[in-house]
Write an enzyme that holds these catalytic residues in place. Structure first.
Site, short mmCIF file in Angstrom:
data_model
loop_
_atom_site.label_atom_id
_atom_site.label_comp_id
_atom_site.label_asym_id
_atom_site.label_seq_id
_atom_site.Cartn_x
_atom_site.Cartn_y
_atom_site.Cartn_z
CB SER A 42 6.85 10.41 -4.75
OG SER A 42 7.89 10.57 -5.71
CG ASN A 101 10.77 9.41 -7.47
OD1 ASN A 101 10.15 10.18 -8.22
ND2 ASN A 101 10.39 9.18 -6.23
CB CYS A 103 15.20 6.37 -6.62
SG CYS A 103 15.24 7.12 -4.97
CG HIS A 105 14.37 11.42 -7.45
ND1 HIS A 105 13.22 11.87 -6.86
CD2 HIS A 105 14.89 10.49 -6.61
CE1 HIS A 105 13.06 11.25 -5.70
NE2 HIS A 105 14.05 10.41 -5.52
CB THR A 165 -0.93 0.01 1.23
OG1 THR A 165 -0.10 -0.19 2.39
CG2 THR A 165 -1.97 -1.08 1.16
N GLY A 166 2.15 1.10 -0.04
CA GLY A 166 3.03 2.29 -0.05
C GLY A 166 3.15 2.86 -1.46
O1 25A Z 1 14.52 2.53 5.06
P1 25A Z 1 14.46 2.80 3.61
O2 25A Z 1 14.84 1.62 2.78
O3 25A Z 1 15.29 3.99 3.20
O4 25A Z 1 12.88 3.13 3.22
C1 25A Z 1 12.00 3.99 3.99
C2 25A Z 1 10.68 4.22 3.31
O5 25A Z 1 10.97 4.78 2.03
C3 25A Z 1 10.03 4.33 1.09
C4 25A Z 1 9.00 3.43 1.74
O6 25A Z 1 7.82 4.22 2.11
C5 25A Z 1 9.77 3.00 2.99
O7 25A Z 1 8.88 2.69 4.00
N1 25A Z 1 10.85 3.70 0.10
C6 25A Z 1 11.69 2.66 0.19
N2 25A Z 1 12.35 2.46 -0.94
C7 25A Z 1 11.95 3.44 -1.78
C8 25A Z 1 12.29 3.80 -3.11
N3 25A Z 1 13.22 3.14 -3.83
C9 25A Z 1 10.99 4.21 -1.13
N4 25A Z 1 10.40 5.23 -1.71
C10 25A Z 1 10.75 5.51 -2.97
N5 25A Z 1 11.66 4.84 -3.65
P2 25A Z 1 6.37 4.08 1.43
O8 25A Z 1 5.47 5.02 2.11
O9 25A Z 1 6.45 4.14 -0.02
O10 25A Z 1 5.94 2.59 1.76
C11 25A Z 1 5.66 2.18 3.01
C12 25A Z 1 5.02 0.78 2.85
O11 25A Z 1 5.63 -0.05 3.79
C13 25A Z 1 4.60 -0.65 4.57
N6 25A Z 1 5.10 -0.95 5.89
C14 25A Z 1 5.65 -0.11 6.78
N7 25A Z 1 5.99 -0.77 7.90
C15 25A Z 1 5.59 -2.05 7.72
C16 25A Z 1 5.02 -2.16 6.45
N8 25A Z 1 4.53 -3.31 5.99
C17 25A Z 1 4.59 -4.42 6.79
N9 25A Z 1 5.12 -4.38 8.03
C18 25A Z 1 5.62 -3.24 8.54
N10 25A Z 1 6.16 -3.21 9.77
C19 25A Z 1 3.50 0.36 4.61
O12 25A Z 1 2.26 -0.17 4.85
C20 25A Z 1 3.54 0.88 3.19
O13 25A Z 1 2.83 -0.04 2.37
P3 25A Z 1 1.34 0.48 6.02
O14 25A Z 1 0.24 -0.44 6.22
O15 25A Z 1 2.25 0.78 7.21
O16 25A Z 1 0.84 1.86 5.55
C21 25A Z 1 -0.17 1.88 4.62
C22 25A Z 1 -0.96 3.13 4.77
O17 25A Z 1 -0.85 3.69 6.10
C23 25A Z 1 -0.45 5.05 6.03
N11 25A Z 1 0.50 5.27 7.12
C24 25A Z 1 1.82 5.11 7.06
N12 25A Z 1 2.38 5.40 8.23
C25 25A Z 1 1.37 5.74 9.08
C26 25A Z 1 0.17 5.66 8.38
N13 25A Z 1 -1.01 5.94 8.95
C27 25A Z 1 -1.02 6.32 10.23
N14 25A Z 1 0.11 6.42 10.96
C28 25A Z 1 1.31 6.15 10.43
N15 25A Z 1 2.43 6.26 11.18
C29 25A Z 1 0.14 5.25 4.68
O18 25A Z 1 -0.18 6.53 4.20
C30 25A Z 1 -0.42 4.17 3.83
O19 25A Z 1 -1.49 4.65 3.05
O1 L14 Z 2 17.58 4.23 -0.21
O2 L14 Z 2 14.01 10.17 -2.31
O3 L14 Z 2 16.09 3.67 -1.66
O4 L14 Z 2 13.74 9.84 -0.17
C1 L14 Z 2 14.60 5.75 -1.47
C2 L14 Z 2 13.90 7.06 -1.45
C3 L14 Z 2 16.39 6.69 0.00
C4 L14 Z 2 15.66 8.03 -0.03
C5 L14 Z 2 16.47 4.40 -0.75
C6 L14 Z 2 14.16 9.49 -1.26
C7 L14 Z 2 15.55 5.51 -0.33
C8 L14 Z 2 14.90 8.19 -1.31
#
Ligand code: 25A
Ligand code: L14
Length: 337
Positions: A163, A319, A133, A246, A16-17
């Protein structure tokens, strides 16, 4: 290790992210052979549905037992989730493609951009990492130039959209714009400062050196993907108030002289690259052009007159697609063909 079949059971972790949703869309669009999709997320999303091949599929809570019978698992739920669950998925027999930064620099984990180093996939042990990215779009544009003239040094400044941070950050930018137009003071939650009408020269945490982790990903990942540890890289990464896409200002120094025309010719036939470069008609890539597209766009190609063998380029990509979801699905396609 990875058994080829006619169709696969595919899990998407973080379904859902911002990136997970794109992964599902790209699997569908490219008709990846999926016989069952298993969207997984945290308890916040369990129970909601996602649309795949015209059907509503219910999102399940990610647990240790989620990977029974899964052939392929695409992870994009952040570093902590990947650290904990990717080894569990591999143990259960799934092939994992991980979009987080958790495993990228592990020497046993291939870090793959199909247009650049598809050959590195061969040594996998059930886990492949999808690069950062900003790194992906840069190496797609630079590999053909490196092959032709050997890049010695890269100086890159990024202009990264919100994003990249995820959905909450996209909402924050919109909310801040609305607040400002109503003369209300924005209250940032995701970013340390207001992002609307601003630029933040910080992406990810600071290291003692004064660089951010995002900047160092560009250094280390570029060398690993290009397979050349002698390339020196220095980066400045900046968050800008753009939704998707980006952009990067890239300066390279090469061993052999490359003219701007030679570089343009090399890039015009390079896989995954689209040259968009006609200054006389104000043609250059912008993030709005790249949204929803697969290619890495390159423009503003010109010689750096301050050194003998230098070039400047402007590189733009979606991105969420080439920078994340599309690249992950392209890796999966390499595995199944
Ligand atoms: O650590 P990193 O690798 O650097 O990555 C950090 C974050 O960057 C994004 C991604 O966020 C990730 O969590 N990301 C990573 N790689 C990326 C890339 N290459 C990148 N972005 C761009 N390019 P994201 O928002 O895209 O995705 C988050 C997803 O992860 C799920 N998730 C989080 N914790 C989880 C989990 N799933 C399973 N177990 C866990 N412990 C998350 O699902 C989402 O699908 P979700 O259920 O937590 O959230 C779904 C909906 O809920 C909302 N929401 C989010 N946080 C909160 C919230 N609502 C209330 N309170 C919150 N704190 C969201 O809006 C979403 O609609
Ligand atoms: O390491 O634009 O893949 O915030 C991806 C999203 C790092 C940050 C990763 C952003 C993340 C990046």
């Amino acid at each position: 290790m990875f058994k080829k079949k006619t169709a696969y059971r595919v899990a998407v972790v973080g379904a859902t992210g911002a990136v997970g949703a794109q992964m599902i869309e790209v699997l569908d669009e490219r008709k990846f052979p999926v016989h069952q999709l298993c969207p997984l997320a945290s308890s916040r999303s369990a129970g909601v549905t996602v649309l795949f091949q015209g059907q509503e599929v219910s999102v399940k809570l990610l647990t240790k037992d989620s990977f029974e019978g899964v052939d392929l698992a695409l992870f994009s739920a952040g570093r902590e989730v990947s650290k904990e669950f990717a080894p569990i998925a591999v143990k259960a027999g799934a092939m994992v493609i991980d979009n987080s930064s958790a495993w990228r620099m592990d020497k046993d984990v291939p870090l793959v951009v199909p247009e650049v180093n598809a050959q590195d996939l061969a040594g996998h042990r059930g886990l492949v990492a999808n690069p950062n990215c900003s790194t992906i779009q840069m190496v797609v544009a630079l590999k053909p130039l490196h092959d032709a003239a050997r890049i010695k040094r890269i100086v890159v400044t990024t202009f990264q959209s919100v994003s990249g941070t995820g959905k909450e950050a996209m909402d924050e930018l919109m909310d801040e714009c609305k607040d400002l137009l109503l003369f209300k003071q924005p209250r940032p939650k995701v970013y340390p400062f207001q992002i609307a009408f601003n630029c933040l020269p910080q992406i990810d945490d600071f290291l003692p050196s004064g660089y951010t982790k995002e900047e160092m990903k560009l250094v280390h990942e570029t060398r690993k993907i290009m397979g050349d540890p002698s390339i020196t890289v220095t980066a400045t990464t900046v968050r800008v108030p753009v939704y998707i896409g980006h952009s990067e200002s890239v300066n390279i120094e090469t061993e052999r002289k490359l003219t701007a025309n030679e570089a343009r010719a090399l890039l015009s036939t390079a896989p995954g690259v689209q040259v968009y470069d006609d200054p006389a008609h104000a043609v250059y890539p912008m993030p709005l052009d790249a949204v929803g597209k697969d290619e890495v766009y390159v423009g503003r190609i010109r010689e750096d007159e301050s050194i003998p063998n230098g070039l400047n380029l402007w590189v733009v990509a979606d991105n969420l697609r080439k920078g994340a979801a599309l690249n992950a699905v392209q890796i999966a396609e390499l595995l199944v063909t």
